[in-house]
Write an enzyme that holds these catalytic residues in place. Structure first.
Site, PDB file in Angstrom:
ATOM      1  N   CYS A   2       0.883  -1.196  -0.136  1.00 45.14           N
ATOM      2  CA  CYS A   2       0.077   0.037  -0.013  1.00 45.14           C
ATOM      3  C   CYS A   2       0.929   1.370   0.013  1.00 45.14           C
ATOM      4  O   CYS A   2       1.979   1.244   0.472  1.00 45.14           O
ATOM      5  CB  CYS A   2      -0.811  -0.019   1.261  1.00 45.14           C
ATOM      6  SG  CYS A   2      -1.848  -1.503   1.267  1.00 45.14           S
ATOM      7  N   ARG A  30       1.079   2.105  -6.000  1.00 46.61           N
ATOM      8  CA  ARG A  30       1.520   0.997  -5.112  1.00 46.61           C
ATOM      9  C   ARG A  30       0.303   0.128  -4.771  1.00 46.61           C
ATOM     10  O   ARG A  30       0.158  -0.699  -4.198  1.00 46.61           O
ATOM     11  CB  ARG A  30       1.999   1.694  -3.771  1.00 46.61           C
ATOM     12  CG  ARG A  30       3.527   2.147  -3.992  1.00 46.61           C
ATOM     13  CD  ARG A  30       3.934   2.817  -2.594  1.00 46.61           C
ATOM     14  NE  ARG A  30       3.997   1.858  -1.679  1.00 46.61           N
ATOM     15  CZ  ARG A  30       5.158   1.216  -1.384  1.00 46.61           C
ATOM     16  NH1 ARG A  30       6.360   1.624  -2.016  1.00 46.61           N
ATOM     17  NH2 ARG A  30       5.158   0.347  -0.371  1.00 46.61           N
ATOM     18  N   TRP A  78      -3.467  -1.622  -1.418  1.00 50.73           N
ATOM     19  CA  TRP A  78      -3.671  -2.852  -2.238  1.00 50.73           C
ATOM     20  C   TRP A  78      -3.980  -3.864  -1.353  1.00 50.73           C
ATOM     21  O   TRP A  78      -3.351  -4.359  -0.362  1.00 50.73           O
ATOM     22  CB  TRP A  78      -2.063  -3.131  -2.698  1.00 50.73           C
ATOM     23  CG  TRP A  78      -1.900  -4.423  -3.426  1.00 50.73           C
ATOM     24  CD1 TRP A  78      -1.110  -5.554  -2.897  1.00 50.73           C
ATOM     25  CD2 TRP A  78      -2.167  -4.721  -4.907  1.00 50.73           C
ATOM     26  NE1 TRP A  78      -1.224  -6.412  -3.888  1.00 50.73           N
ATOM     27  CE2 TRP A  78      -1.571  -5.989  -5.245  1.00 50.73           C
ATOM     28  CE3 TRP A  78      -2.390  -3.814  -5.820  1.00 50.73           C
ATOM     29  CZ2 TRP A  78      -1.724  -6.343  -6.302  1.00 50.73           C
ATOM     30  CZ3 TRP A  78      -2.595  -4.401  -6.907  1.00 50.73           C
ATOM     31  CH2 TRP A  78      -2.214  -5.831  -7.418  1.00 50.73           C
ATOM     32  N   ASN A 105       0.483  -0.594   6.083  1.00 49.56           N
ATOM     33  CA  ASN A 105       1.177  -0.880   4.876  1.00 49.56           C
ATOM     34  C   ASN A 105       1.798  -2.494   5.318  1.00 49.56           C
ATOM     35  O   ASN A 105       2.651  -2.344   6.315  1.00 49.56           O
ATOM     36  CB  ASN A 105       1.995  -0.284   4.003  1.00 49.56           C
ATOM     37  CG  ASN A 105       2.668  -0.986   2.761  1.00 49.56           C
ATOM     38  OD1 ASN A 105       2.281  -1.980   2.328  1.00 49.56           O
ATOM     39  ND2 ASN A 105       3.934  -0.622   2.786  1.00 49.56           N
ATOM     40  N   GLY A 106       1.449  -3.663   4.653  1.00 44.20           N
ATOM     41  CA  GLY A 106       2.057  -4.773   5.256  1.00 44.20           C
ATOM     42  C   GLY A 106       1.344  -5.995   5.570  1.00 44.20           C
ATOM     43  O   GLY A 106      -0.198  -5.814   5.491  1.00 44.20           O
ATOM     44  N   GLU A 488      10.840 -19.321 -19.601  1.00 38.43           N
ATOM     45  CA  GLU A 488      10.564 -17.887 -18.955  1.00 38.43           C
ATOM     46  C   GLU A 488      11.837 -16.828 -19.376  1.00 38.43           C
ATOM     47  O   GLU A 488      11.319 -15.629 -19.994  1.00 38.43           O
ATOM     48  CB  GLU A 488      10.317 -17.953 -17.686  1.00 38.43           C
ATOM     49  CG  GLU A 488      10.152 -16.318 -16.785  1.00 38.43           C
ATOM     50  CD  GLU A 488       8.895 -15.598 -17.235  1.00 38.43           C
ATOM     51  OE1 GLU A 488       8.210 -16.107 -18.138  1.00 38.43           O
ATOM     52  OE2 GLU A 488       8.917 -14.505 -16.937  1.00 38.43           O
ATOM     53  N   LYS A 492      11.061 -13.501 -21.672  1.00 35.51           N
ATOM     54  CA  LYS A 492      11.477 -12.363 -21.417  1.00 35.51           C
ATOM     55  C   LYS A 492      12.487 -11.554 -22.423  1.00 35.51           C
ATOM     56  O   LYS A 492      12.265 -10.439 -22.911  1.00 35.51           O
ATOM     57  CB  LYS A 492      12.396 -12.372 -20.064  1.00 35.51           C
ATOM     58  CG  LYS A 492      11.594 -12.677 -19.045  1.00 35.51           C
ATOM     59  CD  LYS A 492      10.798 -11.576 -18.309  1.00 35.51           C
ATOM     60  CE  LYS A 492       9.455 -11.460 -18.914  1.00 35.51           C
ATOM     61  NZ  LYS A 492       8.535 -12.245 -18.300  1.00 35.51           N
ATOM     62  N   GLU A 495       9.992 -10.761 -25.411  1.00 35.72           N
ATOM     63  CA  GLU A 495       9.166  -9.596 -25.293  1.00 35.72           C
ATOM     64  C   GLU A 495       9.900  -8.212 -25.182  1.00 35.72           C
ATOM     65  O   GLU A 495       9.288  -7.210 -25.617  1.00 35.72           O
ATOM     66  CB  GLU A 495       8.605  -9.761 -23.764  1.00 35.72           C
ATOM     67  CG  GLU A 495       7.299 -10.655 -23.698  1.00 35.72           C
ATOM     68  CD  GLU A 495       6.755 -10.744 -22.354  1.00 35.72           C
ATOM     69  OE1 GLU A 495       5.643 -10.271 -22.071  1.00 35.72           O
ATOM     70  OE2 GLU A 495       7.591 -11.009 -21.267  1.00 35.72           O
ATOM     71  N   HIS A 511      17.278 -34.707 -29.524  1.00 35.57           N
ATOM     72  CA  HIS A 511      16.352 -34.924 -30.367  1.00 35.57           C
ATOM     73  C   HIS A 511      15.846 -33.940 -31.463  1.00 35.57           C
ATOM     74  O   HIS A 511      14.682 -34.010 -31.988  1.00 35.57           O
ATOM     75  CB  HIS A 511      14.948 -35.281 -29.780  1.00 35.57           C
ATOM     76  CG  HIS A 511      15.231 -36.214 -28.350  1.00 35.57           C
ATOM     77  ND1 HIS A 511      15.125 -37.773 -28.805  1.00 35.57           N
ATOM     78  CD2 HIS A 511      15.081 -36.481 -27.260  1.00 35.57           C
ATOM     79  CE1 HIS A 511      15.557 -38.326 -27.838  1.00 35.57           C
ATOM     80  NE2 HIS A 511      15.589 -37.592 -26.772  1.00 35.57           N
ATOM     81  N   LYS A 614      -0.697  -5.128 -20.782  1.00 32.41           N
ATOM     82  CA  LYS A 614      -0.310  -5.711 -19.345  1.00 32.41           C
ATOM     83  C   LYS A 614      -1.323  -6.832 -18.921  1.00 32.41           C
ATOM     84  O   LYS A 614      -1.002  -7.953 -18.552  1.00 32.41           O
ATOM     85  CB  LYS A 614      -0.259  -4.728 -18.227  1.00 32.41           C
ATOM     86  CG  LYS A 614      -0.031  -5.129 -16.929  1.00 32.41           C
ATOM     87  CD  LYS A 614       1.350  -5.623 -16.775  1.00 32.41           C
ATOM     88  CE  LYS A 614       1.650  -6.318 -15.515  1.00 32.41           C
ATOM     89  NZ  LYS A 614       2.817  -7.295 -15.621  1.00 32.41           N
TER      90      LYS A 614
HETATM   91  O1  M6R Z   1      -2.136 -11.434 -15.695  1.00 30.57           O
HETATM   92  P1  M6R Z   1      -1.908 -12.767 -15.971  1.00 30.57           P
HETATM   93  O2  M6R Z   1      -0.991 -13.348 -15.125  1.00 30.57           O
HETATM   94  O3  M6R Z   1      -3.023 -13.649 -16.404  1.00 30.57           O
HETATM   95  O4  M6R Z   1      -1.209 -12.636 -17.482  1.00 30.57           O
HETATM   96  C1  M6R Z   1      -0.911 -13.649 -18.157  1.00 30.57           C
HETATM   97  C2  M6R Z   1       0.291 -13.398 -19.496  1.00 30.57           C
HETATM   98  O5  M6R Z   1      -0.493 -12.463 -20.206  1.00 30.57           O
HETATM   99  C3  M6R Z   1       1.384 -12.704 -18.817  1.00 30.57           C
HETATM  100  O6  M6R Z   1       2.163 -13.603 -18.055  1.00 30.57           O
HETATM  101  C4  M6R Z   1       2.144 -12.451 -20.000  1.00 30.57           C
HETATM  102  O7  M6R Z   1       3.051 -13.413 -20.740  1.00 30.57           O
HETATM  103  C5  M6R Z   1       3.362 -11.117 -19.783  1.00 30.57           C
HETATM  104  N1  M6R Z   1       3.512 -10.325 -20.704  1.00 30.57           N
HETATM  105  C6  M6R Z   1       4.696 -11.934 -19.317  1.00 30.57           C
HETATM  106  O8  M6R Z   1       5.766 -11.143 -19.176  1.00 30.57           O
END
Ligand code: M6R
Length: 619
Positions: A2, A30, A78, A105-106, A488, A492, A495, A511, A614
């Site tokens: 928060c 936050r 939050w 907060n916490g 992952e 990254k 993206e 393989h 996002k």
């Molecule tokens: O909000 P969510 O965790 O459901 O989102 C899932 C994916 O859209 C999200 O993880 C996406 O792959 C990100 N851009 C990864 O960095």
């Protein structure tokens, strides 16, 4: 996570309220589940609070202006304990005639037992929050002692967990008292006025002189000064510094991008997700459970549904839950699960993982699973979002708002929550690992410090990224829990740096994918701990030799003390040693930093990469 603001100064032009509202606007990143303010006026405490964004509070204040004041506190929430409602919004009240207002907060881990005691003594609660317990306790202590600092001191000694508390009292105008343990609080030093904030963004429009507080300290501010003491009651001193950031940088904690800030937030994201997970008997607890333990004991299969990064956290969940709880787990991309013909019935537990709680593909998968009769649990970072509301049980991650589009701290928090779920199911079902749950929780409690240590070792990774800015393709190999880390790491890089990147299970190499290796091809290899069962460590070291022999540039992520990798590594990136199952919490960090740095080196938009959103709220 928060945002909190406190102010004392002259009573001119409603300055206290203005300062606090401006501070909240800068801290809204936050959390924005609710916002509230409280002021000490001539008539006592006046307060206003509203669920939703700060805008809702602003409208309420326009409709019902508060009296002028020189003492104010404000909070942007939050949600952790209790949903995002008006009633759960801060400030909370305590003491005789509710003369005390308190914000927090916490997470106060022992609030259940403290609340029981207060209820037995006749206290009445207006909210479901842990915060209100602190408000009642500090209020009662003020009634006994007549001094806010003493009251705060007497209460913080009873609290467990992580918290920053700010309190004001109608009978002590011109004073704000703050306390902090494992949660941020800084003091802003003005001329005839002083400030408190979760971070300097709260007051940067007014002063650049700041005071950093230590752990377990209480600070009392008045218009003319401040004093600091430890939770032991002894006088203490903060550390003065001058803030050199501009307002925008201050919101990012001084980092150039939100992603960098969020990578550096990760020790807290993991620590906060671990907080408050055991009841008085030491048994693990979920946050909101609307299913019986019998139903959970009857589960004979788990399907994890998620997308993107969350799906890779789901792959880690598979290894952990199968190992500890001995239940078969499959991981499905939510959009594939929804329109396939999944074998799901009332004995299937469908675990959704989502940072936002609003991803449409994941939501549709959860709804479909419920139609098929499954029991559903959501691992989610956003209180009050749709996916947890549609699920039978919820385990919230406490990563705080994630603003950068590329997920980082939410991933670590999701993995942490998956471990907790695996251990919870193991305890509930009494399998062979049930006894180990508490020992694993202790190992997990060590992880935030290890992540912090690792974050301090990233210079070479950054240099590598700079040097590789023109690279067109990077491969990632991992095995067991290192496999989702490889996936992952590749995501990254795609993206953030728009580079071809692919993750593979290291055993799959021979393989087919090994055909991709030629001279100079960079390959990150996530090496399992030498303690990993089934000689997996040796097998991955052999994989490194195989690709090295074909000319690959081997960028090896290995535990401290693992010397076997040295002869075959072009670069060794060291991570602190940890139990094999927990290694994803560390191994992903250098890959996040690498992608961030490479994107920066290419001059790309780190926080908002092209073509991405996002939260993906369409199918
Ligand atoms: O909000 P969510 O965790 O459901 O989102 C899932 C994916 O859209 C999200 O993880 C996406 O792959 C990100 N851009 C990864 O960095």
């Amino acid at each position: 996570m928060c945002g909190i603001v406190g102010y004392v100064g002259p009573n001119v032009d409603e300055k206290a309220l203005t300062v606090v509202m401006e501070g909240l606007a800068r801290l809204e990143y936050r959390g924005y589940d609710s916002a509230g303010v409280a002021l000490v006026t001539e008539d006592g405490i006046e307060a206003e609070k509203r669920a939703g964004k700060l805008e809702n509070l602003r409208s309420a204040l326009d409709a019902h202006p508060l009296d002028g004041s020189r003492t104010a506190i404000g909070h942007t929430r939050w949600a952790t304990h209790g949903g995002p409602t008006d009633g759960n919004a801060h400030p909370h009240r305590g003491g005789q005639d509710d003369k005390l207002a308190l914000i927090h907060n916490g997470i106060i881990e022992n609030f259940h037992s403290l609340k029981k005691g207060l209820l037995a003594a006749g206290a009445q609660f207006q909210s479901e929050t842990d915060t209100e317990v602190a408000a009642k306790l500090v209020g009662a202590e003020f009634d006994k002692t007549g001094d806010l600092t003493t009251a705060m001191l007497n209460v913080v000694q009873q609290l467990e967990g992580a918290f920053t508390l700010l309190a004001i009292h109608a009978d002590q105008p011109g004073v704000v008292v703050g306390a902090r343990r494992n949660s941020p609080l800084v003091v802003g030093l003005g001329d005839g006025e002083n400030f408190l904030g979760s971070d300097v963004a709260a007051f940067i429009g007014y002063t650049r002189q700041a005071l950093e507080l230590g752990q377990d300290q209480i600070v009392t501010i008045t218009p003319d000064g401040y004093s600091v003491m430890g939770f032991d009651g002894r006088p203490a001193e903060g550390t003065h510094y001058e803030v050199t950031w501009d307002a925008a940088a201050a919101e990012r904690g001084g980092y150039a991008t939100f992603m960098e800030k969020e990578i550096n937030d990760q020790p807290h994201a993991v620590a906060d997700t671990l907080l408050g997970r055991t009841d008085e008997s030491g048994a693990l607890v979920l946050d909101e459970v609307r299913i019986s333990e019998e139903q959970l004991r009857a589960v004979d299969k788990i399907t994890v549904v998620a997308c993107g990064t969350a799906a890779y956290a789901g792959m880690v969940a598979k290894y952990a839950i199968e190992h500890w709880a001995r239940i078969p787990v499959e991981v499905a991309l939510a959009h594939e699960f929804r329109y396939a013909d999944p074998v799901v019935d009332e004995r299937t537990l469908v675990v959704s993982i989502s940072q936002s709680g609003e991803t449409m593909d994941t939501l549709m998968a959860v709804k479909h699973a419920r139609e098929l009769g499954a029991v559903t649990v959501s691992i989610c970072n956003t209180h009050g979002s749709t996916i947890p509301r549609e699920s039978d049980a919820v385990l919230y991650t406490h990563a705080g708002p994630e603003i950068a589009v590329a997920s980082t701290k939410a991933f670590l928090a999701q993995i942490t929550a998956a471990y907790i779920l695996g251990l919870y199911l193991a305890q509930l079902r009494g399998g062979s690992y049930a006894e180990d749950a508490q020992a694993v929780m202790r190992d997990l409690a060590d992880m935030p410090a290890k992540i912090q240590d690792l974050l301090g070792r990233m210079d070479r990774v950054k240099e590598m990224a700079e040097f590789m800015a023109d690279t067109r393709s990077v491969l990632f190999l991992g095995r067991n829990v290192g496999y989702p880390v490889a996936m992952e790491g590749a995501l990254k890089l795609k993206e953030l740096a728009y580079i071809h990147a692919e993750g593979f299970a290291a055993g799959e190499l021979k393989h087919g994918p090994i055909a991709l290796i030629d001279a100079g091809q960079p390959v990150f290899v996530i090496v399992p701990s030498p303690d990993t069962p089934h000689d997996l460590h040796k097998k991955v070291v052999s994989n490194i030799q195989e690709i090295r022999a074909r000319g690959a540039r081997t960028l090896v992520i290995a535990h401290d003390g693992d010397e076997d990798v040295e002869p075959f590594a072009s670069e060794v990136i060291r991570i602190p040693a940890c139990p094999p199952m927990l290694a994803p919490l560390l191994a992903i960090v250098p890959l996040q930093v690498f992608a961030l740095q490479l994107s920066t080196a290419k001059g790309l938009d780190v926080d908002q990469p092209r073509n991405l959103a996002k939260s993906v709220t369409v199918e």
